[in-house]
Design an enzyme around this catalytic site. Sequence first.
Site, PDB file in Angstrom:
ATOM      1  N   GLY A 296     -46.897  85.430  61.324  1.00 25.37           N
ATOM      2  CA  GLY A 296     -46.501  85.265  59.933  1.00 25.37           C
ATOM      3  C   GLY A 296     -46.195  83.828  59.580  1.00 25.37           C
ATOM      4  O   GLY A 296     -45.228  83.541  58.869  1.00 25.37           O
TER       5      GLY A 296
ATOM      6  N   ILE B 287     -40.892  80.029  56.456  1.00 22.01           N
ATOM      7  CA  ILE B 287     -40.133  79.878  57.696  1.00 22.01           C
ATOM      8  C   ILE B 287     -41.059  79.848  58.905  1.00 22.01           C
ATOM      9  O   ILE B 287     -40.892  79.026  59.805  1.00 22.01           O
ATOM     10  CB  ILE B 287     -39.104  81.023  57.827  1.00 22.01           C
TER      11      ILE B 287
ATOM     12  N   ASP C 148     -53.452  91.246  61.250  1.00 24.97           N
ATOM     13  CA  ASP C 148     -52.267  92.043  60.956  1.00 24.97           C
ATOM     14  C   ASP C 148     -51.361  92.129  62.178  1.00 24.97           C
ATOM     15  O   ASP C 148     -51.644  92.853  63.131  1.00 24.97           O
ATOM     16  CB  ASP C 148     -52.703  93.442  60.514  1.00 24.97           C
ATOM     17  N   ALA C 149     -50.235  91.425  62.139  1.00 18.23           N
ATOM     18  CA  ALA C 149     -49.316  91.379  63.278  1.00 18.23           C
ATOM     19  C   ALA C 149     -48.510  92.659  63.441  1.00 18.23           C
ATOM     20  O   ALA C 149     -47.637  92.737  64.311  1.00 18.23           O
ATOM     21  CB  ALA C 149     -48.369  90.189  63.131  1.00 18.23           C
TER      22      ALA C 149
ATOM     23  N   ASN D 158     -42.153  86.559  63.810  1.00 20.54           N
ATOM     24  CA  ASN D 158     -41.679  86.227  62.471  1.00 20.54           C
ATOM     25  C   ASN D 158     -42.312  87.089  61.380  1.00 20.54           C
ATOM     26  O   ASN D 158     -41.739  87.240  60.306  1.00 20.54           O
ATOM     27  CB  ASN D 158     -41.975  84.749  62.176  1.00 20.54           C
TER      28      ASN D 158
ATOM     29  N   SER E  39     -32.369  89.442  59.496  1.00 21.58           N
ATOM     30  CA  SER E  39     -31.977  89.047  58.138  1.00 21.58           C
ATOM     31  C   SER E  39     -30.493  89.332  57.947  1.00 21.58           C
ATOM     32  O   SER E  39     -29.937  90.214  58.620  1.00 21.58           O
ATOM     33  CB  SER E  39     -32.793  89.844  57.108  1.00 21.58           C
TER      34      SER E  39
ATOM     35  N   TYR F 234     -35.886  97.854  54.155  1.00 26.57           N
ATOM     36  CA  TYR F 234     -35.984  96.542  54.799  1.00 26.57           C
ATOM     37  C   TYR F 234     -34.768  96.276  55.685  1.00 26.57           C
ATOM     38  O   TYR F 234     -34.898  95.869  56.843  1.00 26.57           O
ATOM     39  CB  TYR F 234     -36.116  95.477  53.724  1.00 26.57           C
TER      40      TYR F 234
ATOM     41  N   LYS G 222     -34.356  95.536  59.863  1.00 24.68           N
ATOM     42  CA  LYS G 222     -33.777  94.318  60.413  1.00 24.68           C
ATOM     43  C   LYS G 222     -32.603  94.630  61.330  1.00 24.68           C
ATOM     44  O   LYS G 222     -32.406  93.949  62.356  1.00 24.68           O
ATOM     45  CB  LYS G 222     -33.359  93.378  59.284  1.00 24.68           C
TER      46      LYS G 222
END
Length: 253
Positions: free
Chosen positions: A13, A18, A63-64, A90, A143, A156, A160
């Site tokens: 990513g 970042i 696509d990771a 990432n 995050s 999300y 995380k």
Amino acid sequence: MRRFENKTVIVTGAGCGIGFAIAKLMADNGARVVLNDLDEALCNQAVAKINAEQGTCIGVAGDAGDIVFIEHLVRETIKQYDAIDVVVANAGITLFGDFFDYPLESLYKVLHTNIGGTFLLAQRCARVMKDKQRGGCILLMSSVTAHQAHKNLAAYAMTKAAIEMLAKNLVIELSPYKIRINAIAPGATATERTQTDADYVSNWSAYTPLQRPASSNDIANAALFLASDDARHITGQTLVIDGGWTAISPSPY
């Protein structure tokens, strides 16, 4: 000091934001960087920027979150450099939505990339590190939403929090092979993506004790430290980088 001379580093990513800042800083410190992004054009642009500044970087777009691609990424890295010393997982996606109406498709997309991709990339790279018997470092991207509630980010935030538990749990599995694993939890960060919100910097400056959101380089510098020998006795930890936001937790939205 070129702290990553002759080290091979995978960053997913990393076409911008970042991820790119981490990849560039690693290259600036002597690493041989394998840079991934889902967007092939963005991936190629990022690689060209790093190589134009005397870095050593190759790109592998895809696509990771997909196991077939992850295995391809690892094979290409070994083919090119015969080692994996550091991996920065990432890649991730953020899909906002009200909990009561959150679409199943959105949930599966977030789980696919954030949890599935992170777990499988760590697993496949750890296998290489174990076989090569030279140790290594795995860095996961969490995050602040894993620590404090944020409206419309339930799915999300859940992923995380899971990533931080993965970093803690894998200490048991990886430490015998001298593989360290940690996570970074960025707070509000000014990137190309957040620049689409004209009020982003002013909002988060008002609600962050240090009076500004992070820059991508703020996060990258922390990643460099955790991946380096300076952090050789740190594993299973999450470093929150948020200018003090989680200490007080107000949300501007």
